[in-house]
Structure formats: C-alpha cells, structure tokens
Design a protein around this motif. Structure first.
Motif, short mmCIF file in Angstrom:
data_model
loop_
_atom_site.label_atom_id
_atom_site.label_comp_id
_atom_site.label_asym_id
_atom_site.label_seq_id
_atom_site.Cartn_x
_atom_site.Cartn_y
_atom_site.Cartn_z
N THR A 107 12.59 49.06 22.46
CA THR A 107 13.48 49.66 23.44
C THR A 107 13.90 51.07 23.05
O THR A 107 13.94 51.97 23.89
CB THR A 107 14.75 48.79 23.60
OG1 THR A 107 14.35 47.42 23.65
CG2 THR A 107 15.49 49.14 24.86
N GLY B 215 12.74 39.29 26.01
CA GLY B 215 13.54 40.43 25.62
C GLY B 215 15.02 40.27 25.33
O GLY B 215 15.64 41.19 24.84
N ASP C 110 8.43 47.52 30.86
CA ASP C 110 8.69 46.66 29.71
C ASP C 110 8.04 45.30 29.95
O ASP C 110 7.97 44.84 31.07
CB ASP C 110 10.21 46.49 29.51
CG ASP C 110 10.53 45.91 28.14
OD1 ASP C 110 9.65 45.95 27.26
OD2 ASP C 110 11.66 45.43 27.95
N GLU C 111 7.60 44.67 28.88
CA GLU C 111 6.98 43.34 28.98
C GLU C 111 5.96 43.33 30.11
O GLU C 111 5.98 42.45 30.97
CB GLU C 111 8.06 42.26 29.23
CG GLU C 111 9.23 42.30 28.27
CD GLU C 111 8.91 41.71 26.90
OE1 GLU C 111 7.81 41.13 26.74
OE2 GLU C 111 9.73 41.85 25.99
#
Ligand code: ADP
Ligand code: MG
Length: 683
Positions: A297, A546, A391-392
């Motif tokens: 992050t 996450g 993200d992801e």
C-alpha cells in the motif's frame, strides 16, 4: 424434409460448423492443429478366443444375431463369432441406425474394452464398422481426438485427413531455418503428420506423455505464438503516449517523513522502478507482486503522490468496499494537511455523496479517487488521469479488467498489485507483456504464524483457547465455513456462528462481518474491531483481501478443507502483522477428499506465498489458477507450464529474434495459431 431438418439444426446451433466451433475450430487449418488426445492400436486383429478382460482389443467376426434386450435396462446386444469363439458387443445407448447396421450375417470389425460379463467375455460400447471380408487393417496408429456431442471420431478423423490432404498452405512452415535448426525442431508438416497418423512402431509412451519430438515442435509453436502475441501487444502499447510524471518530490518527501516505519530494501527498490517508469512517456504497465503483508500500500501511495505532484489525477481501485474504505482511511490519515483532495467512490454511496464525489473528480478538483470498481463505470470521467492503480488485481473479474482497459486508461500509467504470487513459469508465459516488480522481503519484526490443524471434533477446546487469548488482550478472527453453492446458507451459518460464540464467550464482545451487510454496517463492525472494542470478529471471506488489523493475532478457520490454497494463504496473512506471537487454527472435518488433504498439507508446511502458489499450480493446473475458466480465453492447449520450462524460455528468445529479423514470419505464425481469435489470455 432435408431442408426442414437442416433449418432445425441451424436453430438448435447444431450444424457441423457449430460443433466444430465448440472445439475451437473455425478454419480448415485449425483442424490441422486439433491434435489427438491418445492413440489406439488397430493394426492387429485378436482372435475372439484370445481376448481377455481389462484392456482394449480389436476383433472381427460375423454377426450371429442382434437384438434389443430390456433387462436390466434397455440395451442392444450383438453376438458375433469367428469360427472358434463368440463374443457379445453390448450397447446401452444406441441409434436405430446402429441396430440396423448390425444385421445378422454381416461382418463387423469392433474396437473396445473387454470385460467379464455374466455369460463370458463381452465388449461394451465398442466403436465398430461393417467391413467386407479381407478389408486391410490400418498401418498407422489410430488417433482419438477431443470431440463434442454429435461429432463422431470417425467423422472428425475424416475432416482432419481432408485438411491434411487438401491445401498445402495448411502445412506450410512458418519458422525460418535459423530458428528451427539450432533448436533441432522438427519441420511443421513432418510433426503434424506424425501426430495425426503415427507409424505403428512409434513410441507410445513418448506420444502419450507428449515428450516426443513431434510434440515438442507443436508445443514450441504454441508457446511462440503466445510470446509473439504478448510482445506485439507490448510494442503497440509502447507506441502510445502517457503523460510524463517525473514529480518534484514535494509530496512524496513529506509522506516519507511521516511514515512510522522505515521502508524495507525491497520496497525502496520497487518504488525506484515505478518512479522511473512514471517519468517516461511510454505507459507503464507494471505488476507489483508482494506476499500478503509485505507492504504494497505504501508503495502505491508513493507512486500516487508522484503522479499528483506532476499535476495528474490518480485512480486507486480495490475489489471490495471494506478494502477500498480501509485504503481511503489510511491514505487520508497519511496525507492529512497536504494539498491533496481525495474523493471516495463506491457503488453503495448515497446518491448525493456520489454526485459530489463525481463532480469533484470530473472537475479535477479531486486529484485522488479511491474506490471500488464503481470507479471505472461509465459515469465516471477522470479528465486528467495519469495513473491507475488496481489493488488485488486478481480479484477483479475478467470483465472488469477489460472494462478498465477499454475506458481509455490504456493511455495512463497502470500499476497492478497482487498478493497472489505468480510462479516464474506462469509469469514468463502469461504475463510476458507486463513488467513485474517483486517485494521479496517482509517488514522486520513480524513473528511467523504458527499453523495448527485441528479436527472439528475438538472445536470446544478451540473455543476455550480463544477465550483465553481474548482475556489476555489478543484479538481473534473466526472465519465462517465457505458454502459456495448458497450465499444464503453461508449467511445463516455466519449468523448462527455469531450467536453461538456470543453465548459461549460472554462477556467477551463478538462482532460479525459478512458480505450482505450494508456498507456502513460493515464499516462499523470493522471499526469496532480495529479500535479493540470487539474481541472476536466472526467473518466470512470478505476479510480475505487486504484487511489490516495488527493487533489481531489469532485466526480460526472453520471447515478449512473447503477453502482453496490461495484463499487460505490470504486469510492466514491477516494475522502475524503485529509483534505478538500469532496462530492460525485450521479446523477440518473428515472425511476429506485427496485434494483437500493435499491443500491442508501444503498450507501447514509452507509460509512462503511463492511456494504455496507453485504447489497450487501443481494441484489445480494453470487454467483454474488464472481464473481463465470463466473468461473463455484460450489457454495453452499442448504445452505444460511445469514440465516445459525450457521450451518457454526457448520460445521467448525465438519470439524476440523473429520479430527483429522476420516480422512477416511472425505474422504468419500468429495467424496460424490465433487465427480469428484476438489473443492469448492477458491480465
Ligand atoms: P499488503 O502488501 O498485504 O497490501 P500492507 O500494505 O497492508 O500489506 O502492509 C501491511 C502492514 O505493514 C501495514 O500495517 C503497513 O503499514 C505495514 N508496513 C508496510 N511497510 C512497512 C515497513 N517497511 N515496516 C514496517 N511496517 C510496514
Ligand atoms: Mg494490500
């Protein structure tokens, strides 16, 4: 009559062309690449007296009698004899035409498995045809092809033979000698002819295991096509123009000084890689890999700030609301007081708040848009988008990834992050058009998570253990069993589990978090846990991606045998983030399938995400691993990522050579292998 039948077939999607297209065959030359699954040796005839149960034989005899019998169920029974012995051919599914063909007195040649029947040896569901006495036997092995309902092996064989015979272009060589010869590859025509009709002395095991030189050539071709496709895609991208985002360090320097930790060497390395990319006009397309908890992050935040310093907007997307909100909060806290306006966008935002966020994004007043996939819906316009961060990324559906690409974000820089480590072979093949950065180091001070496998029978002991942990000030996730078939049932289970644990653990406060809760309920449940008011959080897999609560040091996963390896690894990654000793208890229920046992063994024995992913690939195969089953995009048909590593490397090098020295040959090769299809799978 015939036309009526034809029309009906067309309507039902059942013409020959439909059937072939189900096999991925749309052109004649696709038939050449439709290669056998295995072979049958039909070059010999076995006397009926000699056949034995347990394997396939080819026999020939005169039909004595054919009749339909009804006991125990409807079946066609055909008795044949060859002067010495008799044999029954038995069919449980058959067409009237087959019954008619098997008329008494005719001579039939049949191939099939023999078993010990009630009245002696019998052949069940043989393939057969009527022959004249003395009809010669084939002098080649007989191929068995992948096929589809309503298309017989016989017909498919004929179609393939015609494709091999009719047009020499179907067999033309696409590789120049300087590619082929140093690698000792067979010529294309020789290889495909051999695979479609191998001589009887062909080494069966090398054919079956696909290690034969003829297979090697075809696998090489396939991998080469994949590499060419990805590399050409990459070149096309390199010709596009993205804004240069060199940054002036005003914001990034400030964030650096605010961080409560020092970056690991791996984090600094990948940040440098990303910074370099952003400063260039070629759109970045970089995959950032780092195991769960490796600290992706902050890397994303620094990249975002560099883009914002350079006068552009940034979109930061996460696959779930919980995760997107967590990012939003974390970044808002990190950036507090800095001249950066953040807009928060999610599907469930009240319409007024949504309008406001949209307006801020559209006017450019908000430089940083954070949210779920709501961010790349049509109504959102990001006029100054310079960088999109996903993200992801593996958690986004294929359709969403495509939407992202089509939204014109193609001209912005792209950073994709994933905690699912991709094994090297997979990265080399399917991700050849991406640059990859890897965080291969964990922040210091993490304590490894102790993993325990415990039978459901000892669940009460675990409840006690959880109580003790909570009384000692620790926090615990209790993950509900996964019920893939029914979301409703999963929900009920979560609620029931919450009630049960609340009753058993009083006075410890037990929270509940599941996918069906409203976003603000979810946020509340999460907040209670983050602040430490809630000791145990009962949760479905919504926490898988996450979520970051460092004080949580224990996790119980119920029915762990139902979860996939990647999921278990992700879940376990939620604990062990603080300095406390952490543990993950995998409750399992017996009996377990072999695959489930294998998964639990892997997760028990390994903590390294890369090793887990490698094992996962072995257990599941790349198709499922990539989630491609839902996408319908062609994966590799012949090459195998585990055993063909050297070929993948060779194909990668050859692709570079070919594009440099003979781009026309590269084009012809792609045309053969991809034809009408767009491309091989990409992220
Ligand atoms: P992931 O890679 O799984 O997304 P996160 O970015 O959520 O990991 O980071 C996990 C935790 O580690 C967070 O609490 C984050 O603040 C912390 N963290 C990140 N980098 C470091 C570091 N270099 N040193 C210590 N803690 C760090
Ligand atoms: Mg993360």
């Amino acid at each position: 009559m015939a036309t009526a039948k034809k029309a009906a077939e067309e309507k039902a999607g059942n013409t020959l062309a439909d059937k072939l297209s189900r096999l991925g065959i749309s052109r004649e030359q696709d038939l050449v690449l439709h290669l056998p699954l295995r072979y049958e040796d039909r070059t010999h005839l076995a006397p009926l007296a000699s056949v034995q149960a347990g394997r396939a034989w080819q026999v020939e005899g005169t039909i004595v009698n054919t009749e339909i019998q009804y006991r125990p169920r409807r079946q066609l029974v055909c008795l044949i004899e060859d002067g010495e012995a008799k044999l029954v051919l038995r069919f449980f599914n058959f067409y009237p035409s087959q019954q008619k063909a098997l008329a008494a007195g005719r001579r039939v040649r049949a191939f099939g498995d023999v078993r010990e029947g009630y009245y002696g040896m019998e052949m069940v569901h043989p393939s057969f045809h009527i022959v004249a006495p003395g009809t010669p036997l084939p002098d080649r092995l007989t191929p068995v092809y992948p096929t589809t309902a309503g298309l017989s092996q016989e017909n498919l064989r004929k179609l393939v033979q015609r494709a091999l015979a009719r047009d020499p272009a179907n067999l033309a060589e696409t590789l120049p000698p300087w590619t082929r010869e140093p690698r000792r590859l067979w010529g294309f025509e020789r290889a495909v002819r051999y695979l479609h009709e191998p001589p009887t002395d062909a080494p069966q095991s090398a054919l079956d295991e696909r290690t034969h030189a003829a297979w090697t050539r075809l696998k090489f071709d396939e991998l080469l096509a994949q590499q060419l496709s990805l590399k050409m895609h990459r070149r096309a991208r390199a010709r596009r123009r993205a804004p240069r985002l060199p940054g002036d360090a005003t914001l990034t320097r400030e964030l650096h000084s605010r961080l409560p930790f020092t970056l690991t060497r791996a984090q600094r390395r990948v940040i440098a890689e990303i910074q370099r990319d952003l400063a260039r006009a070629e759109p970045m397309q970089r995959l950032l890999q780092g195991d769960v908890g490796s600290g992706k992050t902050v890397v994303a935040a620094l990249a975002a700030l560099q883009a914002i310093e350079s006068g552009c907007q940034v979109a930061f997307m996460a696959p779930t609301e919980i995760l997107a909100e967590q990012h939003y909060r974390k970044l808002a806290a990190w950036l507090e007081g800095l001249p950066v306006t953040i807009a928060w966008l999610s599907g469930s935002l009240p319409s007024k708040a949504k309008k406001k966020a949209l307006a801020a994004i559209e006017s450019g007043a908000a430089q940083f848009a954070i949210g779920t996939h709501a961010l790349f819906q049509d109504e959102v316009t990001l006029p100054k988008l310079g960088l999109a961060i996903v993200d992801e990324q593996h958690r986004f559906g294929v359709a969403q990834r495509l939407a992202l690409r089509q939204k014109g974000i193609g001209d912005a820089h792209q950073l994709m992050m994933s905690a699912t480590p991709i094994p090297r072979t997979l990265a080399m093949s399917f991700y050849a058009d991406l640059d990859v950065s890897v965080i291969d180091e964990m922040p210091p001070g993490r304590t490894p998570v102790a993993t325990r496998l415990v039978s459901q029978r000892r669940r009460d002991e675990i409840v006690e253990r959880v109580r003790k942990a909570c009384l000692a000030g620790r926090q615990v996730y209790w993950v509900c069993p996964l019920i893939e078939e029914s979301e409703k049932l999963e929900l009920q289970t979560a609620v029931a589990l919450h009630e049960e644990l609340t009753a058993k653990l009083t006075p410890i406060s037990v929270g509940l978090l599941h996918g069906r809760m409203k976003p603000d309920e979810k946020a509340q449940a999460m907040a209670g846990f983050v602040q430490g008011n809630v000791g145990v959080l009962v949760a479905t897999t919504v926490i898988e991606v996450g979520v970051d609560v460092p004080n949580a040091s224990m996790m119980v996963i119920e029915h762990a045998e139902r979860f996939g390896l990647a999921q278990l690894h992700q879940l376990r990654g939620r604990v062990g983030r603080g300095s406390a000793e952490s543990e993950c208890i995998l409750l399992f229920e017996e009996p377990m399938s072999e695959a489930a046992k294998a998964r639990l063994k892997v997760i028990y024995e390994n903590t390294d995400g890369f090793e887990i992913a490698r094992q996962d690939l072995l257990i599941r195969g790349p198709g499922e691993f990539l989630g491609a089953r839902q996408s319908g995009v062609p994966l590799l048909r012949f090459a195998d990522l585990e055993s063909d590593v050297r070929l993948i490397e060779a194909a990668r090098d050859a692709a570079d050579e070919l594009l440099r020295r003979e781009p026309a040959a590269a084009g012809a090769h792609l045309q053969r292998w991809l034809g009408g299809r767009e491309e091989f799978i990409k992220v």
